[in-house]
Design a protein around this motif. Structure first.
Motif, PDB file in Angstrom:
ATOM      1  N   UNK B  26     -37.397 -56.343   1.038  1.00  0.00           N
ATOM      2  CA  UNK B  26     -36.671 -55.133   0.630  1.00  0.00           C
ATOM      3  C   UNK B  26     -35.165 -55.392   0.647  1.00  0.00           C
ATOM      4  N   UNK B  27     -34.703 -56.061   1.707  1.00  0.00           N
ATOM      5  CA  UNK B  27     -33.269 -56.312   1.830  1.00  0.00           C
ATOM      6  C   UNK B  27     -32.773 -57.219   0.699  1.00  0.00           C
ATOM      7  N   UNK B  29     -34.094 -57.712  -2.270  1.00  0.00           N
ATOM      8  CA  UNK B  29     -34.114 -57.026  -3.563  1.00  0.00           C
ATOM      9  C   UNK B  29     -32.944 -56.049  -3.675  1.00  0.00           C
ATOM     10  N   UNK B  30     -32.663 -55.344  -2.577  1.00  0.00           N
ATOM     11  CA  UNK B  30     -31.554 -54.383  -2.592  1.00  0.00           C
ATOM     12  C   UNK B  30     -30.213 -55.079  -2.789  1.00  0.00           C
ATOM     13  N   UNK B  31     -30.033 -56.199  -2.086  1.00  0.00           N
ATOM     14  CA  UNK B  31     -28.751 -56.897  -2.197  1.00  0.00           C
ATOM     15  C   UNK B  31     -28.494 -57.336  -3.627  1.00  0.00           C
ATOM     16  N   UNK B  33     -29.889 -56.066  -6.534  1.00  0.00           N
ATOM     17  CA  UNK B  33     -29.721 -54.977  -7.506  1.00  0.00           C
ATOM     18  C   UNK B  33     -28.424 -54.218  -7.259  1.00  0.00           C
ATOM     19  N   UNK B  34     -28.044 -54.066  -6.001  1.00  0.00           N
ATOM     20  CA  UNK B  34     -26.817 -53.310  -5.722  1.00  0.00           C
ATOM     21  C   UNK B  34     -25.576 -54.103  -6.123  1.00  0.00           C
ATOM     22  N   UNK B  37     -25.335 -53.627  -9.780  1.00  0.00           N
ATOM     23  CA  UNK B  37     -24.893 -52.291 -10.192  1.00  0.00           C
ATOM     24  C   UNK B  37     -23.428 -52.031  -9.845  1.00  0.00           C
ATOM     25  N   UNK B  38     -22.972 -52.584  -8.738  1.00  0.00           N
ATOM     26  CA  UNK B  38     -21.565 -52.409  -8.374  1.00  0.00           C
ATOM     27  C   UNK B  38     -20.679 -53.128  -9.385  1.00  0.00           C
ATOM     28  N   UNK B  41     -20.162 -51.020 -12.394  1.00  0.00           N
ATOM     29  CA  UNK B  41     -19.540 -49.726 -12.149  1.00  0.00           C
ATOM     30  C   UNK B  41     -18.098 -49.678 -12.663  1.00  0.00           C
TER      31      UNK B  41
END
Lengths: 274, 96
Positions: B26-27, B29-31, B33-34, B37-38, B41
């Motif tokens: 989970x960590x 994948x989050x790192x 994708x975030x 996305x950042x 932005x």
């Protein structure tokens, strides 16, 4: 100086309203005159969590449309003195809230209140935008779960760009992360993101950790914010979070695994059955 | 539930932390994708089509791959910098 706090998250169902209610009660208990505002137009629920649903006469939209005065719409909380609730309306017209209208209400409230807590709706639409627009502080409610963490990151981006402070180039909104439904046992087992994991990703100062707790559902059933249940782990964790919000240093509780205490386990099973 | 699934569950319970723990996944994948996305932005929507058109123009004159062109927009001290990075092939043949 009145402080406006937005409780936000992006994702729904993570505990924004529960948190808004408990923080508002916590601040009022410490003697601060506090107002808590429900920005979830069309889906009001703060009234239920605060246990004042049958006393709603006028709402947020009535005040904006000048159909009622702010004093007529504010509901006096039955638990603590110095706490008032402004319920959202149940109209489906989400455009009823305007930037100017909200600004006027907050300005009027700031004449008499110390703290204004804005309970944001889920999503990043108008209601969420207006709830955060005038804020000085933001409490970002996050579950240790991928979709919630990702949405929190989106909200952090919006807090840094689409708010009054950001637009005017003033000091940025101070951000506080509140992790809810945390289960140290599941983290230990490798089934749940840990505090460190979430901090690595979001890097926002931690305001508190609310453990997964049966007391939260019990509190909403009865309409007494969970912070009033001083016996419960979640209630104590919210009290700690309020203390930290006021700048006190309080050690984190309920963040490490319970010892495998058989006696304790039996008692817990007993409690669950009861 | 099959017997092997049950067995896995029991093993999982006793093993404690294992390498394939789902929270590690989970960590990660989050790192990813975030970070992605950042990066996107605050950048204007036209950047993608700008990049595409620039590639088309350059490709008219130089034989390049579409991955060899990188368009980026940076903001520093109130001024925006459009950065265009083109990697030309080793032997640049001037086509007249």
């Amino acid at each position: 100086m009145t402080k406006t706090i937005v409780v936000t998250s992006g994702k729904g169902g993570v505990g924004k309203t529960t948190t808004s209610a408990s923080i508002a009660v916590g601040l009022a208990c410490r003697g601060f005159k506090t107002a808590v505002l429900d920005f979830d137009i069309g889906l009001r629920n703060l009234d239920l969590i605060m246990g004042c649903e049958r006393r709603v006469v006028y709402d947020f939209v009535n005040v904006i449309r000048e159909e009622a005065s702010l004093n007529q719409a504010l509901i006096r909380d039955k638990h603590v003195k110095d706490l008032y609730i402004l319920p959202a309306s149940q109209t489906r017209d989400k455009d009823a809230l305007t930037l100017e209208g909200v600004g006027k209400i907050l300005e009027e409230l700031s004449k008499t209140f110390d703290y204004i807590v804005c309970d944001s709706p889920a999503g990043i639409e108008r209601g969420a935008h207006l709830a955060m627009y005038y804020a000085d502080k933001a409490v970002i409610v996050t579950n240790p779960e991928v979709s919630s963490v990702r949405d929190s990151d989106r909200i952090l981006g919006l807090l840094a760009s689409k708010t009054k402070r950001a637009e005017e180039g003033a000091d940025p909104i101070s951000e506080h992360l509140l992790i809810t439904r945390y289960s140290p046992n599941r983290v230990q087992r490798g089934d749940m993101l840990s505090l460190e994991d979430i901090n690595d990703i979001l890097s926002v100062p931690l305001l508190g950790v609310i453990p997964e707790s049966q007391s939260v559902l019990r509190a909403s059933n009865s309409g007494d914010p969970v912070i009033m249940d001083a016996e419960s782990d979640a209630g104590q964790a919210y009290s700690d979070a309020v203390a930290r919000l006021l700048g006190e240093e309080v050690a984190m509780r309920f963040v490490s695994k319970e010892k495998n205490n058989w006696l304790k386990r039996i008692f817990r099973i007993k409690e669950e059955i009861a | 539930m099959t017997i092997s699934a049950k067995l896995n569950k029991v093993l999982h319970y006793f093993k404690g932390v294992d390498k394939t723990a789902s929270n590690k996944l989970a960590k990660e994948r989050l790192q990813i994708i975030i970070a992605h996305e950042r990066n996107k932005k605050g950048k204007p929507d036209y950047l993608v089509s700008l990049q595409k058109e620039l590639i088309d123009v350059i490709a008219k004159y130089v034989n390049i791959n579409k991955d060899d062109v990188c368009v980026d927009l940076d903001r520093q001290d109130g001024c925006s910098i459009l950065e265009l990075n083109v990697t030309l092939p080793n032997a640049v043949e001037v086509s007249n």
